[in-house]
Design a protein around this motif. Sequence first.
Motif, PDB file in Angstrom:
ATOM      1  N   MET A  51      -2.254 -36.352  -5.774  1.00 55.23           N
ATOM      2  CA  MET A  51      -2.474 -37.384  -7.140  1.00 55.23           C
ATOM      3  C   MET A  51      -1.488 -37.486  -7.711  1.00 55.23           C
ATOM      4  SD  MET A  51      -5.569 -38.242  -6.209  1.00 55.23           S
ATOM      5  CE  MET A  51      -6.117 -39.187  -7.753  1.00 55.23           C
ATOM      6  N   ILE A  52      -0.572 -36.458  -8.219  1.00 56.33           N
ATOM      7  CA  ILE A  52       0.745 -36.835  -8.833  1.00 56.33           C
ATOM      8  C   ILE A  52       1.681 -37.640  -7.921  1.00 56.33           C
ATOM      9  CG2 ILE A  52       2.647 -35.759  -9.839  1.00 56.33           C
ATOM     10  CD1 ILE A  52       0.709 -33.316 -10.885  1.00 56.33           C
ATOM     11  N   ASN A  53       1.785 -37.413  -6.726  1.00 52.54           N
ATOM     12  CA  ASN A  53       2.475 -38.181  -6.005  1.00 52.54           C
ATOM     13  C   ASN A  53       1.886 -39.541  -5.901  1.00 52.54           C
ATOM     14  OD1 ASN A  53       4.739 -36.234  -5.854  1.00 52.54           O
ATOM     15  ND2 ASN A  53       3.761 -35.493  -3.891  1.00 52.54           N
ATOM     16  N   LYS A  54       0.824 -39.801  -5.717  1.00 52.91           N
ATOM     17  CA  LYS A  54       0.200 -41.118  -5.244  1.00 52.91           C
ATOM     18  C   LYS A  54       0.357 -41.910  -6.554  1.00 52.91           C
ATOM     19  CE  LYS A  54      -4.140 -43.321  -4.708  1.00 52.91           C
ATOM     20  NZ  LYS A  54      -5.739 -42.837  -4.603  1.00 52.91           N
ATOM     21  N   ASN A  55       0.210 -41.303  -7.909  1.00 55.01           N
ATOM     22  CA  ASN A  55       0.444 -42.107  -9.249  1.00 55.01           C
ATOM     23  C   ASN A  55       1.732 -42.506  -9.509  1.00 55.01           C
ATOM     24  OD1 ASN A  55      -2.491 -42.038  -9.797  1.00 55.01           O
ATOM     25  ND2 ASN A  55      -2.268 -40.099 -11.069  1.00 55.01           N
ATOM     26  N   ASN A  56       2.723 -41.728  -9.169  1.00 52.39           N
ATOM     27  CA  ASN A  56       4.059 -41.846  -9.324  1.00 52.39           C
ATOM     28  C   ASN A  56       4.384 -43.087  -8.291  1.00 52.39           C
ATOM     29  OD1 ASN A  56       4.439 -39.945 -11.231  1.00 52.39           O
ATOM     30  ND2 ASN A  56       5.102 -38.563  -9.936  1.00 52.39           N
ATOM     31  N   ASN A  57       4.040 -43.163  -7.039  1.00 56.78           N
ATOM     32  CA  ASN A  57       4.506 -44.193  -6.109  1.00 56.78           C
ATOM     33  C   ASN A  57       4.180 -45.385  -6.456  1.00 56.78           C
ATOM     34  OD1 ASN A  57       5.697 -42.115  -4.495  1.00 56.78           O
ATOM     35  ND2 ASN A  57       4.111 -41.942  -3.132  1.00 56.78           N
ATOM     36  N   GLU A  58       2.494 -45.476  -7.027  1.00 54.82           N
ATOM     37  CA  GLU A  58       2.185 -46.698  -7.507  1.00 54.82           C
ATOM     38  C   GLU A  58       2.806 -47.278  -8.677  1.00 54.82           C
ATOM     39  OE1 GLU A  58      -1.895 -45.749  -8.559  1.00 54.82           O
ATOM     40  OE2 GLU A  58      -2.567 -45.733  -6.521  1.00 54.82           O
ATOM     41  N   ASN A  59       3.367 -46.491  -9.520  1.00 53.71           N
ATOM     42  CA  ASN A  59       4.104 -46.967 -10.791  1.00 53.71           C
ATOM     43  C   ASN A  59       5.621 -47.489 -10.084  1.00 53.71           C
ATOM     44  OD1 ASN A  59       2.212 -46.321 -12.248  1.00 53.71           O
ATOM     45  ND2 ASN A  59       2.980 -44.302 -13.015  1.00 53.71           N
ATOM     46  N   ARG A  60       6.108 -46.920  -9.149  1.00 48.91           N
ATOM     47  CA  ARG A  60       7.453 -47.480  -8.766  1.00 48.91           C
ATOM     48  C   ARG A  60       7.483 -48.568  -8.054  1.00 48.91           C
ATOM     49  NH1 ARG A  60       9.215 -42.241  -5.867  1.00 48.91           N
ATOM     50  NH2 ARG A  60       8.311 -41.049  -7.637  1.00 48.91           N
TER      51      ARG A  60
END
Length: 74
Positions: free
Chosen positions: A32-41
């Motif tokens: 979930m942390i990686n998914k949220n970071n990728n969406e922001n980038r």
Amino acid sequence: MHTRFDYIDSNMFLIWLIPVAVLLVIGFSIYMINKNNNENRTSTESVFDILDKRYANGEIDEVEYLRKKKALKR
């Protein structure tokens, strides 16, 4: 005569349940942390698009819009 399995409780398999559950929670959290970071980038919107939207929505006036647009073109 006793074997090594005589003292194993029938609920002994539950001991493995706790570490497996902890690993699943950790794995899900990392996902979930990686998914949220990728969406922001992966924002495809440029700064000029954002500035245009702010001007169109009335968040900034024309003078501020032109000043910021000039500053961004440098």
